[in-house]
Design a protein around this motif. Structure first.
Motif, PDB file in Angstrom:
ATOM      1  N   THR A  91     -77.003-112.329 -11.249  1.00 31.30           N
ATOM      2  CA  THR A  91     -77.002-110.962 -10.725  1.00 31.30           C
ATOM      3  C   THR A  91     -78.332-110.640 -10.078  1.00 31.30           C
ATOM      4  N   TRP A  92     -79.404-111.077 -10.710  1.00 34.51           N
ATOM      5  CA  TRP A  92     -80.758-110.838 -10.197  1.00 34.51           C
ATOM      6  C   TRP A  92     -80.959-111.469  -8.829  1.00 34.51           C
ATOM      7  N   ILE A  93     -80.572-112.746  -8.689  1.00 37.25           N
ATOM      8  CA  ILE A  93     -80.819-113.426  -7.416  1.00 37.25           C
ATOM      9  C   ILE A  93     -79.901-112.910  -6.319  1.00 37.25           C
ATOM     10  N   ILE A  94     -78.650-112.556  -6.656  1.00 32.49           N
ATOM     11  CA  ILE A  94     -77.734-112.007  -5.652  1.00 32.49           C
ATOM     12  C   ILE A  94     -78.255-110.674  -5.129  1.00 32.49           C
ATOM     13  N   GLU A  95     -78.624-109.784  -6.031  1.00 34.83           N
ATOM     14  CA  GLU A  95     -79.095-108.458  -5.622  1.00 34.83           C
ATOM     15  C   GLU A  95     -80.407-108.552  -4.869  1.00 34.83           C
ATOM     16  N   ARG A  96     -81.293-109.378  -5.359  1.00 34.32           N
ATOM     17  CA  ARG A  96     -82.596-109.482  -4.710  1.00 34.32           C
ATOM     18  C   ARG A  96     -82.478-110.083  -3.315  1.00 34.32           C
ATOM     19  N   THR A  97     -81.730-111.177  -3.186  1.00 29.91           N
ATOM     20  CA  THR A  97     -81.567-111.823  -1.886  1.00 29.91           C
ATOM     21  C   THR A  97     -80.819-110.916  -0.919  1.00 29.91           C
ATOM     22  N   GLY A  98     -79.773-110.252  -1.403  1.00 31.71           N
ATOM     23  CA  GLY A  98     -79.030-109.323  -0.547  1.00 31.71           C
ATOM     24  C   GLY A  98     -79.887-108.176  -0.061  1.00 31.71           C
ATOM     25  N   TRP A 129     -85.053-101.786  -2.307  1.00 34.53           N
ATOM     26  CA  TRP A 129     -84.977-100.841  -1.198  1.00 34.53           C
ATOM     27  C   TRP A 129     -85.980 -99.702  -1.366  1.00 34.53           C
ATOM     28  N   ARG A 130     -86.120 -99.207  -2.581  1.00 33.04           N
ATOM     29  CA  ARG A 130     -87.076 -98.117  -2.809  1.00 33.04           C
ATOM     30  C   ARG A 130     -88.505 -98.582  -2.564  1.00 33.04           C
ATOM     31  N   LEU A 131     -88.812 -99.794  -2.971  1.00 35.09           N
ATOM     32  CA  LEU A 131     -90.148-100.328  -2.717  1.00 35.09           C
ATOM     33  C   LEU A 131     -90.393-100.473  -1.218  1.00 35.09           C
ATOM     34  N   ARG A 144     -75.002-104.733 -11.484  1.00 36.14           N
ATOM     35  CA  ARG A 144     -75.681-103.538 -11.969  1.00 36.14           C
ATOM     36  C   ARG A 144     -76.321-102.735 -10.837  1.00 36.14           C
ATOM     37  N   GLY A 145     -76.882-103.403  -9.873  1.00 36.26           N
ATOM     38  CA  GLY A 145     -77.473-102.699  -8.741  1.00 36.26           C
ATOM     39  C   GLY A 145     -78.901-102.240  -8.945  1.00 36.26           C
TER      40      GLY A 145
END
Length: 240
Positions: free
Chosen positions: A85-92, A10-12, A2-3
């Motif tokens: 999805t949450w952990i992949i996006e957050r860690t990346g 990144w915005r934070l 989802r992104g």
């Protein structure tokens, strides 16, 4: 994919300008004097490696612990956002932010030590791989600690052990069990690139072509995070 979490992190990071400035300046202030110091090259390489891995491990762990205390992780996951999805996006995202924040310091270190831009480019893949792995380890650590102080302590211990068995501090004698373990060390590419860039003589059988095994070990860590993602999400979303 989802992104949403990726874009949010990144915005934070960009919106917190004071914190971003500190994260850009602190590596420069700490690493450049060390890199230019008259200390022995192996010692300088060790300090740089420790800082980079600590930077990634803390960046992957402490924000998760802080968000758990504030309830942010739980709110995101209660919306139905997939745990993997949450952990992949957050860690990346965290690894990418760490990488960008370290870039100016690495460039100045390369130029300030005479390593040159050529070695700077050679450092980047190893630094990127190390930050990804460090952030993955940080996420796993966040699931078992209960406070920021505990997170910092465990991250430091795990990072130092992983660096030791990656040959950053000294190379093991060829043919020993430590040498075999070192060849697959998670941070071996980082250790090699720093030692090479700072012109450290290779001793004890130290090689400079060891990407395959560390990449396999890194992939194993990533797979472990994916497998335990639901459990990790439940643990990091609840402030027990």
């Amino acid at each position: 994919m989802r992104g949403v979490v990726w874009r949010l992190r990144w915005r934070l990071a960009v919106s917190r300008r004071r914190l971003l400035l500190w994260n850009l300046l602190v590596p420069i202030v700490l690493l450049l004097p060390v890199a230019r110091s008259p200390a022995a090259a192996p010692h300088r390489a060790a300090v740089l490696g420790v800082f980079i891995v600590f930077f990634g491990a803390f960046g992957g762990c402490i924000p998760l612990v802080r968000d758990r205390a504030r309830g942010w992780s739980e709110k995101v996951l209660l919306t139905g956002y997939g745990s993997r999805t949450w952990i992949i996006e957050r860690t990346g995202a965290e690894a990418g932010i760490d990488f960008v924040e370290l870039l100016p310091a690495l460039l100045l270190v390369a130029l300030g030590t005479g390593a040159g831009v050529g070695h700077w480019w050679a450092w980047l893949p190893a630094v990127a791989q190390s930050l990804i792995v460090a952030n993955l380890l940080g996420a796993l650590i966040a699931a078992v600690v209960v406070s920021i102080a505990e997170a910092a302590l465990v991250c430091g211990a795990v990072a130092l052990f992983a660096l030791h068995f990656s040959g950053l501090f000294r190379s093991a004698a060829p043919g020993t069990w430590a040498w075999s373990l070192e060849r697959a060390g998670l941070f071996r590419p980082l250790a090699e690139s720093l030692r090479s860039g700072l012109s450290v003589p290779t001793t004890g059988g130290y090689e400079t072509t060891s990407w395959p095994l560390p990449l396999l070990a890194s992939a194993a860590v990533g797979l472990l995070v994916l497998l335990v993602a639901p459990r990790l999400a439940r643990r990091t979303a609840r402030d027990d």
